[in-house]
Design a protein around this motif. Structure first.
Motif, PDB file in Angstrom:
ATOM      1  N   TYR A  49       0.841  -1.204   0.000  1.00 22.76           N
ATOM      2  CA  TYR A  49       0.000   0.000   0.000  1.00 22.76           C
ATOM      3  C   TYR A  49       0.875   1.253   0.000  1.00 22.76           C
ATOM      4  CZ  TYR A  49      -4.573  -2.247   0.908  1.00 22.76           C
ATOM      5  OH  TYR A  49      -5.738  -2.966   0.819  1.00 22.76           O
ATOM      6  N   SER A  50       1.952   1.236   0.771  1.00 19.73           N
ATOM      7  CA  SER A  50       2.867   2.381   0.812  1.00 19.73           C
ATOM      8  C   SER A  50       3.538   2.600  -0.538  1.00 19.73           C
ATOM      9  CB  SER A  50       3.928   2.177   1.893  1.00 19.73           C
ATOM     10  OG  SER A  50       3.353   2.184   3.163  1.00 19.73           O
ATOM     11  N   GLU A  51       3.925   1.501  -1.180  1.00 13.58           N
ATOM     12  CA  GLU A  51       4.544   1.593  -2.507  1.00 13.58           C
ATOM     13  C   GLU A  51       3.568   2.194  -3.519  1.00 13.58           C
ATOM     14  OE1 GLU A  51       6.442  -1.363  -5.920  1.00 13.58           O
ATOM     15  OE2 GLU A  51       6.110  -2.142  -3.899  1.00 13.58           O
ATOM     16  N   ALA A  52       2.328   1.741  -3.483  1.00 14.43           N
ATOM     17  CA  ALA A  52       1.318   2.274  -4.403  1.00 14.43           C
ATOM     18  C   ALA A  52       1.084   3.763  -4.147  1.00 14.43           C
ATOM     19  CB  ALA A  52       0.009   1.504  -4.253  1.00 14.43           C
ATOM     20  N   LEU A  53       0.992   4.137  -2.881  1.00 13.44           N
ATOM     21  CA  LEU A  53       0.786   5.546  -2.529  1.00 13.44           C
ATOM     22  C   LEU A  53       1.940   6.410  -3.030  1.00 13.44           C
ATOM     23  CD1 LEU A  53      -0.782   7.785  -1.085  1.00 13.44           C
ATOM     24  CD2 LEU A  53       0.350   7.077   1.040  1.00 13.44           C
ATOM     25  N   THR A  54       3.160   5.946  -2.827  1.00 13.29           N
ATOM     26  CA  THR A  54       4.338   6.690  -3.292  1.00 13.29           C
ATOM     27  C   THR A  54       4.300   6.881  -4.803  1.00 13.29           C
ATOM     28  OG1 THR A  54       5.680   5.887  -1.448  1.00 13.29           O
ATOM     29  CG2 THR A  54       6.862   6.653  -3.392  1.00 13.29           C
ATOM     30  N   LEU A  55       3.945   5.839  -5.512  1.00 14.53           N
ATOM     31  CA  LEU A  55       3.874   5.917  -6.970  1.00 14.53           C
ATOM     32  C   LEU A  55       2.767   6.874  -7.419  1.00 14.53           C
ATOM     33  CD1 LEU A  55       5.057   4.937  -9.613  1.00 14.53           C
ATOM     34  CD2 LEU A  55       3.625   2.903  -9.442  1.00 14.53           C
ATOM     35  N   TYR A  56       1.597   6.763  -6.804  1.00 15.33           N
ATOM     36  CA  TYR A  56       0.514   7.700  -7.138  1.00 15.33           C
ATOM     37  C   TYR A  56       0.938   9.142  -6.894  1.00 15.33           C
ATOM     38  CZ  TYR A  56      -3.259   4.217  -7.710  1.00 15.33           C
ATOM     39  OH  TYR A  56      -4.072   3.207  -8.149  1.00 15.33           O
ATOM     40  N   ARG A  57       1.628   9.389  -5.783  1.00 10.97           N
ATOM     41  CA  ARG A  57       2.059  10.764  -5.468  1.00 10.97           C
ATOM     42  C   ARG A  57       3.014  11.307  -6.524  1.00 10.97           C
ATOM     43  NH1 ARG A  57       2.412  10.427   1.061  1.00 10.97           N
ATOM     44  NH2 ARG A  57       0.432  11.494   1.415  1.00 10.97           N
ATOM     45  N   LYS A  58       3.815  10.440  -7.100  1.00 11.13           N
ATOM     46  CA  LYS A  58       4.745  10.869  -8.145  1.00 11.13           C
ATOM     47  C   LYS A  58       4.036  11.138  -9.469  1.00 11.13           C
ATOM     48  CE  LYS A  58       8.755   8.457  -6.302  1.00 11.13           C
ATOM     49  NZ  LYS A  58       9.678   7.315  -6.468  1.00 11.13           N
ATOM     50  N   LEU A  59       2.921  10.447  -9.707  1.00 12.94           N
ATOM     51  CA  LEU A  59       2.293  10.480 -11.021  1.00 12.94           C
ATOM     52  C   LEU A  59       1.026  11.319 -11.121  1.00 12.94           C
ATOM     53  CD1 LEU A  59       2.643   6.671 -11.831  1.00 12.94           C
ATOM     54  CD2 LEU A  59       4.067   8.537 -12.709  1.00 12.94           C
ATOM     55  N   LEU A  60       0.329  11.499 -10.005  1.00 11.58           N
ATOM     56  CA  LEU A  60      -0.996  12.108 -10.052  1.00 11.58           C
ATOM     57  C   LEU A  60      -1.074  13.384  -9.222  1.00 11.58           C
ATOM     58  CD1 LEU A  60      -3.102   8.853  -9.542  1.00 11.58           C
ATOM     59  CD2 LEU A  60      -2.513   9.945 -11.714  1.00 11.58           C
ATOM     60  N   GLU A  69      -7.933   7.260  -2.660  1.00 13.94           N
ATOM     61  CA  GLU A  69      -8.242   5.866  -2.347  1.00 13.94           C
ATOM     62  C   GLU A  69      -7.027   5.163  -1.741  1.00 13.94           C
ATOM     63  OE1 GLU A  69      -9.935   1.791  -4.432  1.00 13.94           O
ATOM     64  OE2 GLU A  69      -9.683   3.574  -5.651  1.00 13.94           O
ATOM     65  N   ALA A  70      -5.842   5.453  -2.267  1.00 15.51           N
ATOM     66  CA  ALA A  70      -4.615   4.855  -1.722  1.00 15.51           C
ATOM     67  C   ALA A  70      -4.382   5.309  -0.284  1.00 15.51           C
ATOM     68  CB  ALA A  70      -3.422   5.225  -2.608  1.00 15.51           C
ATOM     69  N   LEU A  71      -4.629   6.576  -0.015  1.00 12.37           N
ATOM     70  CA  LEU A  71      -4.510   7.083   1.361  1.00 12.37           C
ATOM     71  C   LEU A  71      -5.510   6.389   2.278  1.00 12.37           C
ATOM     72  CD1 LEU A  71      -4.096  10.882   0.605  1.00 12.37           C
ATOM     73  CD2 LEU A  71      -2.433   9.456   1.821  1.00 12.37           C
ATOM     74  N   ASN A  72      -6.715   6.216   1.786  1.00 13.46           N
ATOM     75  CA  ASN A  72      -7.751   5.545   2.563  1.00 13.46           C
ATOM     76  C   ASN A  72      -7.374   4.089   2.846  1.00 13.46           C
ATOM     77  OD1 ASN A  72     -10.577   5.484   3.669  1.00 13.46           O
ATOM     78  ND2 ASN A  72     -10.718   3.868   2.144  1.00 13.46           N
ATOM     79  N   ASN A  73      -6.880   3.384   1.837  1.00 16.95           N
ATOM     80  CA  ASN A  73      -6.491   1.985   2.020  1.00 16.95           C
ATOM     81  C   ASN A  73      -5.421   1.843   3.097  1.00 16.95           C
ATOM     82  OD1 ASN A  73      -8.235   1.094   0.027  1.00 16.95           O
ATOM     83  ND2 ASN A  73      -6.669   1.023  -1.562  1.00 16.95           N
TER      84      ASN A  73
END
Length: 90
Positions: A49-60, A69-73
């Motif tokens: 989940y942390s990896e996904a959040l980090t990636l989303y923060r870089k891209l979105l 949603e990633a923050l919520n998860n």
């Protein structure tokens, strides 16, 4: 167990097609995290989940629904983890 193998295979194929820096990859990392969470493998889920959040923060953008949603998860996982810890302390 089969679902985990499918998520891992999907992620491998996606990385070959899209590279490592794509929102679809982050979504599938999050899906794999959810799989681990459903198996009570909380540490593995937290890491993904942390990896996904980090990636989303870089891209979105910060207001993108996938990022929220990633923050919520991750937040829900922390709540579950805290509750599990409390139950074990009794």
């Amino acid at each position: 167990m089969r679902q985990k193998k499918l998520f891992i295979k999907t992620l491998e194929i996606g990385k070959k097609c899209l590279g490592n820096r794509h929102p679809w990859i982050a979504t599938n990392i999050s899906n794999l995290a959810s799989c681990y969470k459903s198996q009570n493998k909380i540490d593995q889920a937290e890491s993904l989940y942390s990896e996904a959040l980090t990636l989303y923060r870089k891209l979105l953008d910060e207001s993108h629904p996938s990022l929220t949603e990633a923050l919520n998860n991750l937040g829900m996982l922390y709540i579950n983890k805290k509750n599990m810890w409390k139950q074990k302390s009794y």
